[in-house]
Scaffold this motif. Sequence first.
Motif, PDB file in Angstrom:
ATOM      1  N   SER A 101       0.591  -1.180  -0.156  1.00 36.22           N
ATOM      2  CA  SER A 101      -0.094   0.163   0.420  1.00 36.22           C
ATOM      3  C   SER A 101       0.478   0.865  -0.543  1.00 36.22           C
ATOM      4  CB  SER A 101      -1.039   0.204   0.806  1.00 36.22           C
ATOM      5  OG  SER A 101      -0.116  -0.293   2.468  1.00 36.22           O
ATOM      6  N   MET A 102       2.096   1.090   0.576  1.00 37.86           N
ATOM      7  CA  MET A 102       3.237   1.920   0.830  1.00 37.86           C
ATOM      8  C   MET A 102       4.003   2.616  -0.233  1.00 37.86           C
ATOM      9  SD  MET A 102       3.654   2.019   4.620  1.00 37.86           S
ATOM     10  CE  MET A 102       4.022   0.746   4.724  1.00 37.86           C
ATOM     11  N   VAL A 103       4.687   1.503  -0.772  1.00 35.23           N
ATOM     12  CA  VAL A 103       5.233   1.414  -2.227  1.00 35.23           C
ATOM     13  C   VAL A 103       5.202   1.671  -3.959  1.00 35.23           C
ATOM     14  CG1 VAL A 103       7.281   0.202  -0.874  1.00 35.23           C
ATOM     15  CG2 VAL A 103       5.862  -0.978  -2.617  1.00 35.23           C
ATOM     16  N   CYS A 104       3.090   0.711  -4.411  1.00 31.10           N
ATOM     17  CA  CYS A 104       3.109   1.488  -5.542  1.00 31.10           C
ATOM     18  C   CYS A 104       2.266   2.372  -5.318  1.00 31.10           C
ATOM     19  CB  CYS A 104       1.632   0.476  -5.162  1.00 31.10           C
ATOM     20  SG  CYS A 104       0.900   0.236  -6.972  1.00 31.10           S
ATOM     21  N   PRO A 105       2.668   2.759  -6.390  1.00 32.97           N
ATOM     22  CA  PRO A 105       2.272   4.339  -6.754  1.00 32.97           C
ATOM     23  C   PRO A 105       1.062   4.863  -6.432  1.00 32.97           C
ATOM     24  CG  PRO A 105       4.109   4.222  -7.781  1.00 32.97           C
ATOM     25  CD  PRO A 105       3.302   2.813  -7.507  1.00 32.97           C
ATOM     26  N   TYR A 106       0.560   3.899  -7.731  1.00 33.69           N
ATOM     27  CA  TYR A 106      -1.198   4.167  -7.529  1.00 33.69           C
ATOM     28  C   TYR A 106      -2.046   3.334  -6.474  1.00 33.69           C
ATOM     29  CZ  TYR A 106      -5.825   3.203  -9.368  1.00 33.69           C
ATOM     30  OH  TYR A 106      -7.495   3.670  -9.074  1.00 33.69           O
ATOM     31  N   LEU A 107      -1.973   3.512  -5.154  1.00 32.70           N
ATOM     32  CA  LEU A 107      -2.337   2.348  -4.249  1.00 32.70           C
ATOM     33  C   LEU A 107      -2.301   3.452  -2.960  1.00 32.70           C
ATOM     34  CD1 LEU A 107      -1.548  -1.249  -4.215  1.00 32.70           C
ATOM     35  CD2 LEU A 107      -3.486  -0.537  -5.018  1.00 32.70           C
ATOM     36  N   ALA A 108      -0.991   4.376  -2.750  1.00 36.31           N
ATOM     37  CA  ALA A 108      -0.351   5.159  -1.959  1.00 36.31           C
ATOM     38  C   ALA A 108      -1.034   7.062  -1.616  1.00 36.31           C
ATOM     39  CB  ALA A 108       0.906   4.714  -2.151  1.00 36.31           C
ATOM     40  N   ARG A 109      -1.559   7.052  -2.933  1.00 39.86           N
ATOM     41  CA  ARG A 109      -1.944   8.148  -3.003  1.00 39.86           C
ATOM     42  C   ARG A 109      -2.793   8.049  -4.062  1.00 39.86           C
ATOM     43  NH1 ARG A 109       2.844   8.373  -4.981  1.00 39.86           N
ATOM     44  NH2 ARG A 109       2.130   9.118  -6.832  1.00 39.86           N
ATOM     45  N   PRO A 110      -3.711   9.540  -3.117  1.00 35.11           N
ATOM     46  CA  PRO A 110      -5.500   9.627  -3.765  1.00 35.11           C
ATOM     47  C   PRO A 110      -5.355  10.678  -4.741  1.00 35.11           C
ATOM     48  CG  PRO A 110      -5.069  11.181  -2.031  1.00 35.11           C
ATOM     49  CD  PRO A 110      -3.972   9.914  -1.639  1.00 35.11           C
ATOM     50  N   VAL A 140      -6.208  -0.932   3.609  1.00 35.96           N
ATOM     51  CA  VAL A 140      -5.445  -2.668   3.856  1.00 35.96           C
ATOM     52  C   VAL A 140      -6.483  -2.640   4.483  1.00 35.96           C
ATOM     53  CG1 VAL A 140      -3.761  -3.701   4.451  1.00 35.96           C
ATOM     54  CG2 VAL A 140      -2.965  -1.012   3.497  1.00 35.96           C
ATOM     55  N   VAL A 141      -7.489  -3.952   3.508  1.00 39.05           N
ATOM     56  CA  VAL A 141      -8.196  -4.994   4.740  1.00 39.05           C
ATOM     57  C   VAL A 141      -7.715  -6.028   5.301  1.00 39.05           C
ATOM     58  CG1 VAL A 141     -10.956  -5.539   4.840  1.00 39.05           C
ATOM     59  CG2 VAL A 141      -9.858  -3.075   3.691  1.00 39.05           C
ATOM     60  N   GLY A 142      -8.494  -6.629   6.241  1.00 43.89           N
ATOM     61  CA  GLY A 142      -8.466  -8.397   7.052  1.00 43.89           C
ATOM     62  C   GLY A 142      -9.580  -9.034   5.894  1.00 43.89           C
ATOM     63  N   ASP A 169      -5.521   7.823   3.611  1.00 46.37           N
ATOM     64  CA  ASP A 169      -5.605   9.006   2.569  1.00 46.37           C
ATOM     65  C   ASP A 169      -4.631   8.508   1.679  1.00 46.37           C
ATOM     66  OD1 ASP A 169      -6.462  11.321   0.895  1.00 46.37           O
ATOM     67  OD2 ASP A 169      -5.455  12.742   2.265  1.00 46.37           O
ATOM     68  N   THR A 170      -2.668   8.247   2.663  1.00 38.92           N
ATOM     69  CA  THR A 170      -1.831   8.361   1.767  1.00 38.92           C
ATOM     70  C   THR A 170      -1.304   7.501   3.062  1.00 38.92           C
ATOM     71  OG1 THR A 170      -0.513   9.832   3.503  1.00 38.92           O
ATOM     72  CG2 THR A 170      -1.491  11.210   1.124  1.00 38.92           C
ATOM     73  N   ALA A 171      -0.813   6.534   1.933  1.00 42.07           N
ATOM     74  CA  ALA A 171      -0.432   5.504   3.115  1.00 42.07           C
ATOM     75  C   ALA A 171       0.622   5.370   3.680  1.00 42.07           C
ATOM     76  CB  ALA A 171      -0.745   4.031   1.549  1.00 42.07           C
ATOM     77  N   ASP A 172       1.246   6.476   4.034  1.00 44.93           N
ATOM     78  CA  ASP A 172       2.458   5.913   4.665  1.00 44.93           C
ATOM     79  C   ASP A 172       1.941   6.560   5.990  1.00 44.93           C
ATOM     80  OD1 ASP A 172       0.942   8.966   4.788  1.00 44.93           O
ATOM     81  OD2 ASP A 172       3.484  10.056   4.859  1.00 44.93           O
ATOM     82  N   ALA A 173       0.168   6.439   6.441  1.00 43.05           N
ATOM     83  CA  ALA A 173      -0.537   6.739   7.501  1.00 43.05           C
ATOM     84  C   ALA A 173       0.366   4.833   8.256  1.00 43.05           C
ATOM     85  CB  ALA A 173      -1.430   6.598   7.465  1.00 43.05           C
ATOM     86  N   HIS A 174       0.371   4.456   7.578  1.00 45.82           N
ATOM     87  CA  HIS A 174       0.350   3.397   7.973  1.00 45.82           C
ATOM     88  C   HIS A 174       1.721   2.101   8.119  1.00 45.82           C
ATOM     89  CE1 HIS A 174      -3.286   2.131   6.229  1.00 45.82           C
ATOM     90  NE2 HIS A 174      -3.705   2.045   5.407  1.00 45.82           N
TER      91      HIS A 174
END
Length: 191
Positions: A101-110, A140-142, A169-174
């Motif tokens: 979620s953090m390193v994929c550009p498409y997944l990481a930022r709105p 990220v969902v379990g 919102d931005t994946a760096d929150a994880h």
Amino acid sequence: MPPTVQTRPRDVRGYPVPAITPWEGDEPQFALTDYGRSADCALKRLCSVCNTVMPQGPVWRVLGAAESAAIGEALAAGRPYRNLAPTLEGPGHRACMLYASMVCPYLARPNARRGMSAAEPDDMTAHVVRGTVRGAMGAVVGFGEYEYAVTGTQVLFRFLDVVEFLPHDTADAHLDELRAELDRRAGRPAG
């Protein structure tokens, strides 16, 4: 980076390549999904990122805006979430999906946009269009369980029973959650 991801093959820039990513010559095609690799992940219960066995129990996915919003609304209303629509995206370990979620550009930022379109769009991939924006919130969902079907042309997954919902919102929150998960997996005390 999860240790199992560190051992993955790398592209020319040094980025690890997820298990389900097809290659064209020496170039990984990051926005696409390889049929055979996805089938192996389904049939052998392998993580779609690191290609190692997932233990019995929950599995994780990274979701875009629409499904994240639907899950968030259901949980906020105290309702179970059940999306029976299949997806081509396979499950993975919690640490691998937090990392992805953090390193994929498409997944990481709105405001991130898809870099390429699906090679042969169909009902399952019509939304995979170059330039499409991810949208407001990802997550990220379990899930407690998943089902799969390997057809002649596709590997389809369905995910059931939300057990963890980590919107972003931005994946760096994880990042703190990923660090804690890596410590837990390594047997180190949290913190």
